[in-house]
Write a protein that holds these residues in place. Structure first.
Motif, PDB file in Angstrom:
ATOM      1  N   CYS A  87     -99.799 -34.802 -70.916  1.00 31.06           N
ATOM      2  CA  CYS A  87     -98.557 -34.409 -70.209  1.00 31.06           C
ATOM      3  C   CYS A  87     -97.895 -33.227 -70.907  1.00 31.06           C
ATOM      4  CB  CYS A  87     -97.582 -35.590 -70.131  1.00 31.06           C
ATOM      5  SG  CYS A  87     -96.064 -35.106 -69.251  1.00 31.06           S
ATOM      6  N   CYS A 120     -90.666 -35.170 -64.378  1.00 35.47           N
ATOM      7  CA  CYS A 120     -92.087 -34.974 -64.047  1.00 35.47           C
ATOM      8  C   CYS A 120     -92.225 -33.821 -63.063  1.00 35.47           C
ATOM      9  CB  CYS A 120     -92.663 -36.250 -63.438  1.00 35.47           C
ATOM     10  SG  CYS A 120     -94.279 -35.995 -62.692  1.00 35.47           S
ATOM     11  N   LYS A 121     -93.119 -32.900 -63.348  1.00 36.39           N
ATOM     12  CA  LYS A 121     -93.330 -31.736 -62.480  1.00 36.39           C
ATOM     13  C   LYS A 121     -94.503 -31.944 -61.527  1.00 36.39           C
ATOM     14  CE  LYS A 121     -90.181 -29.129 -64.438  1.00 36.39           C
ATOM     15  NZ  LYS A 121     -89.044 -28.583 -63.742  1.00 36.39           N
ATOM     16  N   GLU A 122     -95.055 -33.150 -61.536  1.00 41.85           N
ATOM     17  CA  GLU A 122     -96.141 -33.504 -60.616  1.00 41.85           C
ATOM     18  C   GLU A 122     -97.351 -32.593 -60.778  1.00 41.85           C
ATOM     19  OE1 GLU A 122     -94.227 -33.695 -56.769  1.00 41.85           O
ATOM     20  OE2 GLU A 122     -92.614 -34.952 -57.558  1.00 41.85           O
ATOM     21  N   CYS A 123     -97.616 -32.217 -62.037  1.00 39.46           N
ATOM     22  CA  CYS A 123     -98.731 -31.286 -62.291  1.00 39.46           C
ATOM     23  C   CYS A 123    -100.088 -31.956 -62.106  1.00 39.46           C
ATOM     24  CB  CYS A 123     -98.617 -30.701 -63.697  1.00 39.46           C
ATOM     25  SG  CYS A 123     -98.862 -31.916 -65.011  1.00 39.46           S
ATOM     26  N   GLY A 124    -100.153 -33.283 -62.246  1.00 38.82           N
ATOM     27  CA  GLY A 124    -101.403 -33.999 -62.001  1.00 38.82           C
ATOM     28  C   GLY A 124    -102.312 -34.137 -63.212  1.00 38.82           C
ATOM     29  N   ILE A 164     -95.383 -41.802 -59.089  1.00 39.88           N
ATOM     30  CA  ILE A 164     -94.173 -41.087 -59.528  1.00 39.88           C
ATOM     31  C   ILE A 164     -93.486 -40.427 -58.325  1.00 39.88           C
ATOM     32  CG2 ILE A 164     -93.395 -39.047 -60.831  1.00 39.88           C
ATOM     33  CD1 ILE A 164     -95.410 -39.841 -63.034  1.00 39.88           C
ATOM     34  N   TYR A 168     -95.112 -32.036 -70.484  1.00 36.73           N
ATOM     35  CA  TYR A 168     -93.654 -32.169 -70.585  1.00 36.73           C
ATOM     36  C   TYR A 168     -93.244 -33.319 -71.512  1.00 36.73           C
ATOM     37  CZ  TYR A 168     -93.994 -28.942 -66.760  1.00 36.73           C
ATOM     38  OH  TYR A 168     -94.312 -27.836 -66.009  1.00 36.73           O
ATOM     39  N   CYS A 211    -102.042 -36.029 -65.826  1.00 35.47           N
ATOM     40  CA  CYS A 211    -102.212 -37.435 -66.216  1.00 35.47           C
ATOM     41  C   CYS A 211    -103.239 -38.139 -65.321  1.00 35.47           C
ATOM     42  CB  CYS A 211    -100.865 -38.147 -66.185  1.00 35.47           C
ATOM     43  SG  CYS A 211     -99.942 -37.914 -64.660  1.00 35.47           S
ATOM     44  N   PRO A 254     -96.707 -40.947 -69.018  1.00 36.07           N
ATOM     45  CA  PRO A 254     -97.129 -41.242 -67.638  1.00 36.07           C
ATOM     46  C   PRO A 254     -97.603 -42.672 -67.448  1.00 36.07           C
ATOM     47  CG  PRO A 254     -98.088 -39.175 -68.417  1.00 36.07           C
ATOM     48  CD  PRO A 254     -97.500 -39.848 -69.606  1.00 36.07           C
TER      49      PRO A 254
END
Ligand code: SF4
Ligand code: SF4
Length: 446
Positions: free
Chosen positions: A383, A412-416, A432, A385, A418, A389
């Protein structure tokens, strides 16, 4: 030696290195102009902020570049006719990202390609004031083309108490499979630099820093050469790592400045612009050209002829897929890349919008069975950030939204990253996202 070279590249903590980035499918494909669509469907919400308001009606004849959707309020963006022709309807149309119906102006293309008055006119930009540069960007409906679609004139109007010293330009294109920015950087490097300089002038900022991932050494060399006599613009190579192009990671890598996930770059004296946005700014300020087209990567093993297409906004996605020769046995179509893209339920109504950088078509997308968390910690390491997760996915799944908030779910920036590394194939990002939308609903209810 290899380790030494890697360590010199700029980067950030966390993130992932996708084993197969899929870029080779379109990397060497020159941009192709898609044949003009017969009909365009211009949804009025192609940006962050209030939707534009249709200002034409059924039966009106419109010219290319004519304003058809008026921005509503400061955080909004204009929408322009991407073809000349006749308005055949002003009606709700499914939004290609949210799936929700959204007002749209539907234009039957006459094929005449007649520009509206006052647009597509070259001008001298040397003496333009910062207000005039901003006004032209606003007038042209420019938004962030890296996917965020934040109206650019708003980004270029920082609050009076914030001092911006650096414009950071994102040439990372870290999302796997997508190469639209790479092709643009190869084709239009001078124009991109001019657009960058116009943004610097607009906010009175003297320095710029361009970040390009190491897998694009050819464009790095081109950009270095162009700015070689300009000591205020730096170009740096960055490690190939996802999400290297995200604002926090880009600023950390290039400027070594950090800010909270919920804060904006202006908290650390920077604004970030994508290379596509810089090119659109150049076109808007120099030629009064509204944003009516963009490059879209159509790729994946579900198309026989992956391409980078120059596409008019509002073009039906089916036309792009047919041009790229869609195969029969596709089982997944994603708007965007595999990490942050949005899977589409149906492509029958999908149309291109300002934020459409790519369409990924897969015919062997695996469906994984998910299992309980084994507490391996890989998601925590990945992660970017600094979130947990694993913990987040467990409390979100249990609908313990207060606990999710305590665990900073909104950061959470939902970057994926994790979900990508999870050996138990837990749908962490989905859980999330679900929790965030439930929390938003709860807040609206009061
Ligand atoms: S999706 Fe959210 S929790 Fe997962 S790695 Fe990205 S920022 Fe962290
Ligand atoms: S990566 Fe998956 S299994 Fe490992 S701790 Fe995170 S959620 Fe659990």
């Amino acid at each position: 030696m290899m380790t030494l070279m890697k360590s010199r590249l700029k980067t950030f903590l966390g993130g992932i290195h996708p084993a197969e980035d899929g870029k080779a499918l379109t990397l060497d494909k020159q941009k192709t102009t898609l044949p003009l669509p017969k009909t365009v469907y211009l949804v009025m919400s192609q940006h962050i902020g209030a939707p534009a308001k249709p200002i034409v009606k059924k039966g009106d004849v419109v010219k290319k570049g004519q304003l058809v959707g008026d921005a509503q309020g400061f955080i909004s963006a204009h929408v322009h006719a991407s073809v000349s022709g006749k308005v055949i309807d002003v009606a709700p149309w499914p939004h290609p990202v949210t799936g929700m119906k959204c007002p749209a102006v539907i234009i039957e293309n006459s094929g005449e390609e007649v520009w509206a008055e006052d647009v597509n006119v070259a001008s001298d930009t040397d003496l333009l004031s910062s207000e005039e540069i901003r006004r032209r960007i606003h007038t042209a409906g420019i938004v962030g083309l890296g996917g965020a679609t934040f109206p650019t004139h708003v980004k270029l109007t920082p609050p009076k108490d914030k001092s911006i010293d650096t414009v950071v330009m994102n040439g990372a294109e870290c999302e796997p499979y997508l190469t639209c920015d790479y092709r643009l950087m190869l084709d239009k490097p001078h124009e991109i630099i001019e657009g960058l300089k116009l943004m610097m002038r607009c906010i009175g900022c003297k320095k710029a820093h361009i970040g390009i991932e190491e897998n694009k050494r050819d464009v790095y060399a081109i950009f270095r050469d162009i700015v070689s006599k300009d000591p205020d613009i730096k170009v740096d190579l960055m490690e190939v790592k996802y999400p290297q192009g995200a604002e926090h990671q880009l600023i950390k890598a290039l400027l070594n400045r950090e800010f909270k996930p919920t804060q904006l770059p202006l908290e650390v004296g920077a604004i970030v612009a994508n290379v596509g946005t810089a090119f659109a700014v150049y076109e808007a300020v120099k030629f009064h050209r509204p944003l009516i087209e963009r490059i879209v990567t159509v790729t994946g093993n579900g198309v026989e002829n992956p391409q980078n297409f120059l596409v008019r906004l509002g073009t039906p996605v089916r036309q792009l897929l047919e041009e790229a020769r869609l195969t029969a046995d596709v089982n997944k179509i994603i708007f965007g890349g595999p990490m942050m893209g949005i899977a589409q339920g149906s492509i029958d109504t999908a149309v291109t919008i300002k934020g459409t950088g790519g369409i990924l078509v897969l015919r062997d997308a695996q469906r994984w069975e998910s299992h309980a968390c084994i507490r391996c910690g890989r998601c925590v390491d990945s992660c970017p950030y600094g979130l947990n997760p694993s913990e987040l996915s467990i409390v979100c799944e249990a609908k313990e939204f207060d606990q999710a908030l305590d665990n900073n779910v909104m950061e959470c920036k939902e970057c994926g990253c994790c979900s990508y590394v999870c050996p138990a194939k837990r749908p962490i990002v989905h859980l999330i996202k679900f929790a965030k939308s439930e929390i938003a609903k709860r807040k609206m209810k009061g």
